[in-house]
Write a protein that holds these residues in place. Structure first.
Motif, PDB file in Angstrom:
ATOM      1  N   VAL A 115      10.581 -46.733 -68.332  1.00  0.00           N
ATOM      2  CA  VAL A 115      11.022 -46.267 -67.037  1.00  0.00           C
ATOM      3  C   VAL A 115      12.775 -46.455 -67.270  1.00  0.00           C
ATOM      4  CG1 VAL A 115      11.680 -46.314 -64.710  1.00  0.00           C
ATOM      5  CG2 VAL A 115       9.030 -46.040 -65.884  1.00  0.00           C
ATOM      6  N   CYS A 144       4.390 -46.728 -69.334  1.00  0.00           N
ATOM      7  CA  CYS A 144       5.256 -46.341 -69.820  1.00  0.00           C
ATOM      8  C   CYS A 144       6.763 -47.265 -69.567  1.00  0.00           C
ATOM      9  CB  CYS A 144       5.113 -44.824 -68.398  1.00  0.00           C
ATOM     10  SG  CYS A 144       4.109 -43.535 -68.518  1.00  0.00           S
ATOM     11  N   ILE A 178       6.915 -46.742 -59.573  1.00  0.00           N
ATOM     12  CA  ILE A 178       7.558 -46.958 -60.667  1.00  0.00           C
ATOM     13  C   ILE A 178       6.931 -48.408 -60.899  1.00  0.00           C
ATOM     14  CG2 ILE A 178      10.194 -47.803 -61.723  1.00  0.00           C
ATOM     15  CD1 ILE A 178       9.831 -45.416 -60.477  1.00  0.00           C
ATOM     16  N   ALA A 237       3.284 -39.760 -63.780  1.00  0.00           N
ATOM     17  CA  ALA A 237       4.148 -39.982 -62.543  1.00  0.00           C
ATOM     18  C   ALA A 237       3.683 -38.961 -61.141  1.00  0.00           C
ATOM     19  CB  ALA A 237       5.904 -40.191 -62.876  1.00  0.00           C
ATOM     20  N   ILE A 239      10.905 -41.251 -66.276  1.00  0.00           N
ATOM     21  CA  ILE A 239       9.643 -42.303 -67.557  1.00  0.00           C
ATOM     22  C   ILE A 239       9.001 -41.368 -68.395  1.00  0.00           C
ATOM     23  CG2 ILE A 239       7.269 -43.176 -66.930  1.00  0.00           C
ATOM     24  CD1 ILE A 239       8.018 -42.443 -63.792  1.00  0.00           C
ATOM     25  N   GLY A 283       5.064 -38.921 -69.250  1.00  0.00           N
ATOM     26  CA  GLY A 283       5.905 -39.912 -68.598  1.00  0.00           C
ATOM     27  C   GLY A 283       5.569 -38.737 -66.700  1.00  0.00           C
ATOM     28  N   THR A 284       6.090 -38.421 -66.985  1.00  0.00           N
ATOM     29  CA  THR A 284       5.982 -37.999 -65.765  1.00  0.00           C
ATOM     30  C   THR A 284       5.189 -37.203 -64.957  1.00  0.00           C
ATOM     31  OG1 THR A 284       8.858 -36.710 -65.989  1.00  0.00           O
ATOM     32  CG2 THR A 284       8.113 -36.016 -64.389  1.00  0.00           C
TER      33      THR A 284
END
Length: 157
Positions: free
Chosen positions: A63, A61, A52, A23, A6, A19-20
């Motif tokens: 993915v 984001c 997601i 998440a 991500i 991004g992580t």
């Protein structure tokens, strides 16, 4: 090593760190959310699909889905009230079907995964990148979200 990567705001490791971390934050929000009657809003089998879908549609984001060593952008749509995740390969839209098993302390069955790649030594590149990203980050909460997100995403299969 991971099935999903991500990214937020680019495609380098800094963007993957962001991004992580997002998440990890979203997972915590979704997994702990309750209805007024005290029941949880997300069932175990729905959590990764919702995660997601949310990071794509609500958090902006990007993915990536890794299959057979190739990376494919994940697309998220809502059709007929159902959230659908898919990727395109050779011009064909292929759905992503996420399966989840919830840990149960009472069933005496342990579900574990092994890494997709065999490079799991302490000096593996992705671990070095993660440590460097955390050293550079000064936001302790964000580092914790990143670690949580990394554990979730690097071990899902």
């Amino acid at each position: 090593m991971s099935v999903f990567r991500i990214f937020k705001g680019g495609n380098d490791y800094d963007a993957e760190y962001k991004g992580t971390a997002i998440a990890g934050e979203v997972f915590g929000e979704l997994w702990g959310k309750k209805k007024p009657n005290g029941k949880y809003t997300i069932k175990p089998g729905q959590i990764y699909e919702e995660l997601i879908y949310t990071v794509i549609t609500d958090k902006g984001c990007a993915v990536e889905y890794n299959k057979d060593g190739q990376n494919y952008p994940v697309k998220a749509v809502k059709a007929g009230g159902k959230k659908i995740l898919y990727y395109e390969m050779n011009g064909e839209e292929l759905p992503i079907d996420l399966k989840v098993v919830q840990d149960d302390d009472d069933d005496d069955v342990i579900y574990m995964v092994v890494p997709y790649k065999r490079d799991v030594t302490a000096d593996a590149a992705y671990l070095a990148d993660a440590v460097n990203a955390m050293k550079a980050g000064t936001n302790e909460k964000r580092n914790k979200q990143f670690l949580f997100g990394m554990l979730l995403l690097k071990r899902c299969r």
